[in-house]
Design a protein around this motif. Structure first.
Motif, short mmCIF file in Angstrom:
data_model
loop_
_atom_site.label_atom_id
_atom_site.label_comp_id
_atom_site.label_asym_id
_atom_site.label_seq_id
_atom_site.Cartn_x
_atom_site.Cartn_y
_atom_site.Cartn_z
N SER A 1 1.75 6.36 -7.08
CA SER A 1 0.65 7.22 -7.51
C SER A 1 1.04 8.69 -7.42
N VAL B 1 -3.78 6.61 3.17
CA VAL B 1 -2.67 7.54 2.97
C VAL B 1 -2.22 8.10 4.31
N ILE C 1 -4.30 11.31 -4.95
CA ILE C 1 -3.28 10.29 -4.73
C ILE C 1 -3.93 8.96 -4.36
N ALA C 2 -4.87 9.03 -3.41
CA ALA C 2 -5.54 7.82 -2.96
C ALA C 2 -6.31 7.17 -4.11
N THR D 1 0.83 -1.21 0.00
CA THR D 1 0.00 0.00 0.00
C THR D 1 0.86 1.26 0.00
N ALA E 1 -4.12 5.55 -6.58
CA ALA E 1 -3.45 4.40 -5.97
C ALA E 1 -4.43 3.24 -5.75
N THR F 1 -4.30 14.91 -1.81
CA THR F 1 -4.32 13.59 -1.18
C THR F 1 -5.46 12.70 -1.69
N ILE G 1 1.01 4.04 -3.00
CA ILE G 1 0.73 5.45 -2.75
C ILE G 1 1.87 6.31 -3.29
#
Lengths: 208, 208
Positions: free
Chosen positions: B32, B61, B50-51, B25, B54, B47, B29
């Motif tokens: 990503s 995150v 990004i999540a 994970t 990902a 954020t 992240i």
DNA sequence: CTATATATTGAATAAATACTCAGATATTTC
DNA sequence: GAAATATCTGAGTATTTATTCAATATATAG
């Protein structure tokens, strides 16, 4: 209602300042924004802060500028105009004494000047503010103009003047920028480095 | 209530990934974030994005990174590590052949390498992401290291090696950056310019 | 298998900030 | 001096986005 004469101001007026009072307001807004940019960088530049420091209300900001980036537009224009003035001055000096040495000397002196006037503002505009496409194009155009003038001045002295001009201009710009504007721990004084840069570039054009 | 055994998780856990699942994970992240940064720049790096990219939730995150800048920390560290690898390689080559020409050649080749691997990411990290003090210090330290190594390598060849090294390193860095990474309309090909840069720097160290 | 630690979720919260607008105030025009 | 135009105000709206947390799921240990 029964009032048929309701004046509908256009959604977003963005007036041009007509009276002295408003022209001063526009200036005071620009000065405020310039100072914030120079002193605290792009991250600190928000419209409420601009208005506050200018001593006007946010509404006034939006009365004369459609959005935040339009303020940057003007600040950038004025900054580039200063740069172009230095270019034009340099070009006239060169036309009097079109030697390769003179080209190098003027270039380095010119970029030292550009980076010495308001280094913090220059730094903000060149590497802090995210310029939009049109703004970046304007910056690029100034650079292209300098390269072209330099190339023309070198054309009677060297072979492949375009390549040489690109290297000279980019070197003078990038290195004076790094030494005068960026706050990196330079292990040697900026003045020494500028002289050395000039030596290197002179050697390069004279030998090549 | 009567339940005295209520487990209070610390406010902000920021765990270290222990199991394979969570280590993956963390990596996903980071990948990503790196891609977003590389493809769309700092402005697009938030954020939630990004999540989403990902394929995990925002919560994950924040389970492994205390805040957005901590992600940049890791990405920057890894990027700088690549640069340092190139430096170490260069240093070992120089120790075999400590000529001034070799120093120049290695420097230019090294910076071309640094700027060619993932130019978009390099651009984002060096002039898009607003680095905090500690991050900027790390970048500056790498630069200082390169200058010191170069200075040492030049010390038997030239007078005032520190000044010369600063000029060589900054010129190689700034100019390869401009030609390979920035998307300015360069009127001459990057390859030609790199060669020309090497010529200029060689001439400079050999003559001086 | 059950308990405990580890991992994940995503709606909700909170803070920042670009921008609006309806209502004053000032200046100019006639 | 009254109407018309220009300027100014600043609380309020809308949007974006960093961050939290209570609930849920998976893995490991005893």
């Amino acid at each position: 209602m029964t009032n048929a004469t309701t004046k509908k101001r256009p959604r977003k007026p963005v007036r041009t300042a007509k009276q002295r009072r408003s022209k001063e307001t526009v200036e005071v807004i620009l000065e405020s924004a310039t100072r914030i940019l120079s002193d605290h960088g792009w991250a600190a530049l928000n419209t409420n802060a601009i208005a506050k420091r200018a001593g006007v209300s946010v509404g006034s900001v939006y009365e004369y500028f459609p959005n935040k980036h339009a303020i940057i537009d003007i600040i950038l224009d004025r900054h580039l105009a200063q740069g172009e003035a230095l270019i034009n001055h340099g070009a006239s000096v060169i036309s009097d004494n079109p030697s390769a040495e003179a080209v190098v000397q003027i270039l380095v002196a010119g970029f030292v000047g550009i980076h010495s006037d308001d280094p913090k503002l220059h730094r903000a505009l060149s590497s802090d503010v995210p310029l939009n496409g049109a703004q970046q194009n304007r910056v690029d155009a100034v650079r292209a103009k300098i390269i072209n003038l330099t190339s023309a001045a070198l054309s009677t002295h060297v072979k492949d003047p375009k390549t040489k001009a690109t290297l000279l201009v980019d070197a003078a710009d990038a290195l004076t920028h790094r030494w005068l504007v960026d706050e990196v721990g330079v292990p040697v004084s900026a003045e020494v480095l500028s002289n050395e840069l000039e030596n290197m570039l002179r050697l390069y054009v004279l030998t090549a």
